[in-house]
Design an enzyme around this catalytic site. Structure first.
Site, PDB file in Angstrom:
ATOM      1  N   LEU A   1      -8.356   2.281   3.935  1.00 50.61           N
ATOM      2  CA  LEU A   1      -8.705   2.585   2.549  1.00 50.61           C
ATOM      3  C   LEU A   1      -8.617   4.085   2.280  1.00 50.61           C
ATOM      4  O   LEU A   1      -9.074   4.892   3.087  1.00 50.61           O
ATOM      5  CB  LEU A   1     -10.137   2.099   2.283  1.00 50.61           C
ATOM      6  N   HIS A   2      -8.039   4.443   1.147  1.00 49.33           N
ATOM      7  CA  HIS A   2      -8.006   5.844   0.724  1.00 49.33           C
ATOM      8  C   HIS A   2      -7.788   5.906  -0.776  1.00 49.33           C
ATOM      9  O   HIS A   2      -7.079   5.095  -1.345  1.00 49.33           O
ATOM     10  CB  HIS A   2      -6.932   6.648   1.469  1.00 49.33           C
ATOM     11  N   GLN A   3      -8.461   6.849  -1.397  1.00 45.96           N
ATOM     12  CA  GLN A   3      -8.343   7.055  -2.845  1.00 45.96           C
ATOM     13  C   GLN A   3      -7.529   8.312  -3.117  1.00 45.96           C
ATOM     14  O   GLN A   3      -7.786   9.361  -2.531  1.00 45.96           O
ATOM     15  CB  GLN A   3      -9.716   7.194  -3.490  1.00 45.96           C
TER      16      GLN A   3
END
Length: 152
Positions: free
Chosen positions: A111-113
């Site tokens: 996960l990464h924004q």
């Protein structure tokens, strides 16, 4: 160009977001380390100052994040926006998460924004005519400016 020339799966050997925290901030392009998540520059930026907020845990999607991870990802995103407004004088942002390879995630397993600063004048003819995008600052210089401006 390194990302484009490597093909659709340039990062299959090791998760870059799991490996980054073990490196120095300079080598990993990390600008801030939190308790549950950290902030780093995108190695393959869409624009100068393109930041990523990643949990330390290797989870693929937002619904698997703990409430603590969600809260810290949100708080770090807000701080990143404030810092980029100061350092880069941007006019706006594109913020988002691509969940899964089918949705465009380059590293689908972690996960990464994305926090992409935008300027009123950041679009030009290069991407259309020359299939080129100008990124006017070196990643190391951007990392130093953002890290130095991050509140302590």
């Amino acid at each position: 160009m390194a990302y484009i020339q490597a093909g659709p799966e340039p990062l299959v050997e090791e998760c870059p977001f799991c490996a980054a925290p073990a490196k120095s901030d300079e080598d990993a392009l990390i600008v801030h380390r939190g308790t549950h998540a950290y902030v780093l520059l995108n190695l393959f930026p869409y624009n100068s100052g393109h930041l990523l907020v990643c949990p330390y845990r290797h989870i693929p999607t937002y619904d698997e994040a703990t409430p603590e991870e969600v809260a810290e990802i949100g708080a770090l995103t807000q701080t990143a926006m404030r810092v980029l407004r100061t350092v880069a004088r941007c006019d706006g942002f594109n913020i988002g998460m691509n969940q899964g390879a089918v949705a465009g995630a380059g590293v689908a397993g972690h996960l990464h924004q994305h926090i992409v600063p935008r300027w009123a004048t950041d679009a030009n003819f290069f991407p259309i005519i020359a299939r080129t995008k100008a990124i006017p600052q070196l990643l190391g210089d951007v990392r130093t400016a953002v890290a130095d401006a991050w509140p302590r």
